[in-house]
Design a protein around this motif. Structure first.
Motif, PDB file in Angstrom:
ATOM      1  N   ASP A  84      23.962  -5.178  23.782  1.00 19.70           N
ATOM      2  CA  ASP A  84      23.831  -3.843  23.057  1.00 19.70           C
ATOM      3  C   ASP A  84      22.711  -3.245  24.132  1.00 19.70           C
ATOM      4  OD1 ASP A  84      23.011  -2.092  21.212  1.00 19.70           O
ATOM      5  OD2 ASP A  84      22.353  -3.542  19.807  1.00 19.70           O
ATOM      6  N   GLN A 137      28.528  -4.867  29.830  1.00 23.75           N
ATOM      7  CA  GLN A 137      28.128  -4.650  28.293  1.00 23.75           C
ATOM      8  C   GLN A 137      29.313  -4.977  27.459  1.00 23.75           C
ATOM      9  OE1 GLN A 137      26.527  -4.224  25.535  1.00 23.75           O
ATOM     10  NE2 GLN A 137      25.263  -2.631  26.662  1.00 23.75           N
ATOM     11  N   TYR A 143      35.636   4.349  24.478  1.00 23.59           N
ATOM     12  CA  TYR A 143      34.448   3.553  25.277  1.00 23.59           C
ATOM     13  C   TYR A 143      34.197   4.370  26.359  1.00 23.59           C
ATOM     14  CZ  TYR A 143      34.045  -0.147  22.056  1.00 23.59           C
ATOM     15  OH  TYR A 143      33.623  -1.153  20.879  1.00 23.59           O
ATOM     16  N   TRP A 200      29.009  -5.419  24.232  1.00 20.13           N
ATOM     17  CA  TRP A 200      28.833  -4.539  22.953  1.00 20.13           C
ATOM     18  C   TRP A 200      28.879  -5.538  21.790  1.00 20.13           C
ATOM     19  CZ3 TRP A 200      25.806  -0.830  22.590  1.00 20.13           C
ATOM     20  CH2 TRP A 200      25.813   0.067  21.462  1.00 20.13           C
TER      21      TRP A 200
END
Length: 774
Positions: A483, A501, A549, A503
């Protein structure tokens, strides 16, 4: 006042609201305040503007503005302070409800209507609402109001909601006149003069209703300070005298109303911990002899006029004078040591044995130092405690630690060779490892892999731990995030390091990151740049969403890796699925008997709405129609607090598993999912079970956040705006599984149970393993 005179006053009162506004030298901002009142959607008001002897152009501006607005009336008086001006307004007011507005603040255009409707519909005679501070740079909720949950909507009483004492200013409230008839602000108090008035109203109101929106904005002018420290340094005698008067007025009011002990104690604790300790701390930390002498002697003289019961029932007196002040002993000037010793000796002599024993048990080290000062005038132990406190305070200064850690420790570490066998799993989401990071950690552990793994969880770190964190971040080969991670904002890593990342959300549904800049709930562009610039790679669940993304994180196509989302592997582990289902059926036997509906809505709105969340779904209706065959599990988003719904929390139809239960586990055994805009639909689609979309506020939510795709055309199911149609669909039992399959191919095509394996093969080198939790 007799009953007849009360009835006459009631009859003479007009329906509506009397707004009372003191004016004093506010020429720069008064027009904005007046405009806020004039733009109210509620029209049955009178605005009583009381000029308190302004010496600038305030009255000229006001007279020009109100000349064609009969609802506004200007009155003048010699300068007497805000209490005098408010009292003047109270004598003039002839509406049934009273509202105070300060002349430099703002009320939103819906505020009066919302509070008035709340008063009429609930019958409550005191209405409150949420407040914010603001200046030219932005607006924010008052930290103490968030801490004590002041803004939670609904009906309240002082016994059940003593936190109301932490919002004891006169504004952001609507008073029925009967609460305050014949009651006025004390004009002899120049600091905190509003507390006795508001305390009276709180004690008189049998029910208090809090509306669900922000109704008041307190202005903090640029360069202005609300610091009690500055006020004490400027005039310590006046401030302390006012605080004692606040205490005395409050004590008299509580006694007059035969207030219950628990309520009285909460009020005393509020005043002693906020006003009294604030003034005493400011005097001590000023290191000014005069301030300290005044504070110690005035408090001692005030104590001498109080009963033993009063000095014993308020633990704040003991804590702040015998604990917190001891930690600041090194700030006390030489000529005031005896004044301080006399003060604590007197307080200690008035304490009962129960209070003494409780303090000794809780703070033995401080107590030893206190007794040495009282009995022997020996300050050695107190000075040791104070030295540790001062050092700890300085080295915990977040700005200093952050600068040294980022600019020196991290920078030096990036110049050193990469530690190819080191992996960092870092999160600010939780105090325990979970989600993608846990999946990666478990894979390394159970496959006996040799990497050295550092786990950085959310915690308050001292200076050494912070230096260690940035040193490891600077040298590690692979850093994995789940995050936003504020420790790396704006950092430039070594080019040979991977900053991945992973996510926390799967798929691409609601816009986030750079994609959400135009939304009403968005961060700034500058913030997003600092947050996302360090990433070298971003994991996604399907090739079909790479463009989204790329946009969200502003990365190139080759930086978006469709290797899958590690935490979703459990959906393909049949043994774990069966184990989880059996575990929950043992914990909650009712799950064996009925079909399980999982309700998992996302958050919406700003901080206040998230902090006081009212469920729109009619759970009582669901129970009535489906209670015989179904059970409803509630799983609310972690940022949602203080949830209210129209069924008792212990009703057998529901299981509220919002806290300490993994949403992934709950999905594994649920027969159907009810949600709105939550990304859980991507994971749940892997179960090949029905998804129902209760999106009652779709139009507003689209304005707030927006979606990457046409919401209605993309989701694998029907949109429901009311509970009745949702119930009918569930009872009907039909569902379009072909649409679900199309949805899966687009958004979760890379999820097959091997995402973690692919991640490890892509990013992690095999060497020696040693796990360090920091």
């Amino acid at each position: 006042m007799n009953i007849d005179s009360k009835e006459n006053i009631e009859q003479n009162r007009e329906s509506g609201v009397s707004i009372i506004m003191p004016l004093f030298n506010v020429e720069e901002v008064i027009l904005e305040t007046l405009e806020g009142i004039h733009e109210q959607t509620f029209e049955k008001y009178e605005a009583l503007l009381i000029d308190d002897g302004s010496t600038d152009k305030t009255t000229d501006i006001v007279m020009q503005y109100i000349k064609d607005k009969p609802q506004f009336k200007l009155y003048k008086q010699a300068n007497g302070g805000p209490a005098s001006a408010r009292n003047h307004g109270l004598r003039l007011a002839n509406k049934k409800y009273i509202c105070f507005v300060d002349s430099d603040d703002i009320i939103p255009n819906y505020a009066l209507q919302l509070m008035y409707d709340g008063a009429i519909t609930t019958g409550a005679k005191l209405i409150t609402g949420a407040t914010k501070r603001f200046n030219s740079k932005g607006e924010w909720f008052i930290p103490m109001h968030i801490k004590y949950n002041i803004a939670k909507p609904g009906m309240k009483t002082l016994l059940n909601n003593p936190e109301l004492f932490y919002s004891i200013g006169p504004c952001a409230k609507l008073y029925h006149h009967s609460l305050i008839d014949g009651v006025f602000f004390p004009e002899n108090i120049r600091y905190g003069e509003d507390q006795p008035f508001v305390l009276h109203a709180l004690l008189q109101a049998e029910n208090i209703y809090t509306v669900e929106k922000v109704v008041y904005y307190y202005r903090l002018r640029d360069g202005e300070s609300q610091s009690l420290t500055q006020s004490v340094n400027k005039n310590p005698i006046r401030i302390l005298k006012s605080i004692f008067q606040i205490f005395d007025y409050g004590e008299a009011e509580l006694l007059k109303n035969n207030t219950e002990y628990e309520i009285a104690l909460k009020y005393y604790q509020r005043v002693s911990s906020v006003e009294l300790w604030g003034a005493l701390r400011a005097a001590i930390e000023s290191r000014k002899s005069e301030n300290q002498q005044i504070a110690f002697t005035m408090i001692l003289d005030w104590f001498k006029n109080k009963s033993d019961d009063f000095l014993n029932i308020i633990p704040s007196f003991r804590y702040f004078l015998l604990h917190s002040s001891i930690e600041r002993v090194r700030y006390i000037t030489k000529d005031n040591k005896e004044n301080y010793r006399k003060l604590i000796a007197y307080l200690w002599s008035r304490q009962g044995e129960e209070a003494k024993n409780a303090f000794k048990k809780a703070y033995p080290i401080h107590m030893k130092a206190v007794l040495q000062i009282i009995d022997n005038n020996d300050w050695k132990d107190a000075r040791k405690i104070s030295l540790k406190f001062i050092i700890r305070r300085k080295f915990k200064a977040p700005i200093l630690i952050s600068k040294v850690s980022r600019r020196i420790v991290f920078k030096l570490a990036t110049w050193l060779p990469r530690k190819k066998n080191q992996v960092v799993l870092a999160t600010e989401r939780s105090t325990q490892l979970e989600g993608n990071l846990l999946a990666i950690y478990d894979y390394l552990f159970y496959n006996d892999m040799p990497q050295k793994v550092y786990v950085f969880l959310r915690k308050n770190r001292n200076w050494f731990e912070m230096f260690q964190l940035y040193y490891v971040l600077g040298r590690a080969q692979t850093i994995v995030l789940d995050d936003y991670y504020n420790k790396i904002y704006g950092l430039k890593f070594n080019k040979k390091s991977y900053v991945v990342q992973s996510w926390h959300a799967t798929g691409a549904f609601k816009k986030f990151g750079f994609s959400a800049l135009e939304g009403t709930d968005a961060n700034t562009k500058e913030f997003e740049i600092r947050a996302h610039s360090p990433y070298t790679d971003v994991l996604v669940s399907s090739e079909g969403i790479i463009p989204e993304y790329m946009e969200a994180f502003r990365k190139k196509a080759n930086q978006i890796k469709p290797i899958g989302v590690p935490r979703t592997d459990i959906f393909f582990e049949h043994e774990y699925v069966n184990y989880t289902k059996e575990k929950y059926q043992k914990m909650y036997p009712q799950l064996r008997e009925k079909k399980v509906l999982l309700y998992a809505p996302t958050f919406r709105g700003g901080p206040n709405e998230r902090f006081n969340y009212s469920v729109v779904l009619d759970i009582a209706a669901l129970k009535k129609e489906l209670g015989d065959t179904h059970i409803l599990i509630l799983k609310f988003h972690p940022v949602i607090k203080n949830v209210s719904f129209n069924i008792k929390e212990d009703d057998p139809f529901i299981l509220n598993l919002s806290v300490n239960h993994d949403i992934n586990d709950l999905m594994l055994f649920s027969d159907a999912l009810i949600t709105d805009y939550s990304s859980v639909i991507f994971e749940y689609s892997l179960m090949n079970r029905p998804i129902y979309f209760f999106a009652y506020d779709i139009d507003e939510y689209l304005d707030e956040r927006g979606f990457y795709f046409d919401y209605k055309a993309t989701i694998p199911g029907e949109v429901f705006k009311d509970t009745t149609s949702l119930i009918n669909s569930i009872k009907n039992g039909t569902y379009n599984y072909a649409d679900l399959e199309t949805f899966k191919k687009k958004f979760v095509g890379s999820l097959d149970g091997d995402s973690t394996k692919r991640f490890v093969e892509t990013y992690i080198t095999k060497n020696n393993e040693d796990v360090n939790h920091l």
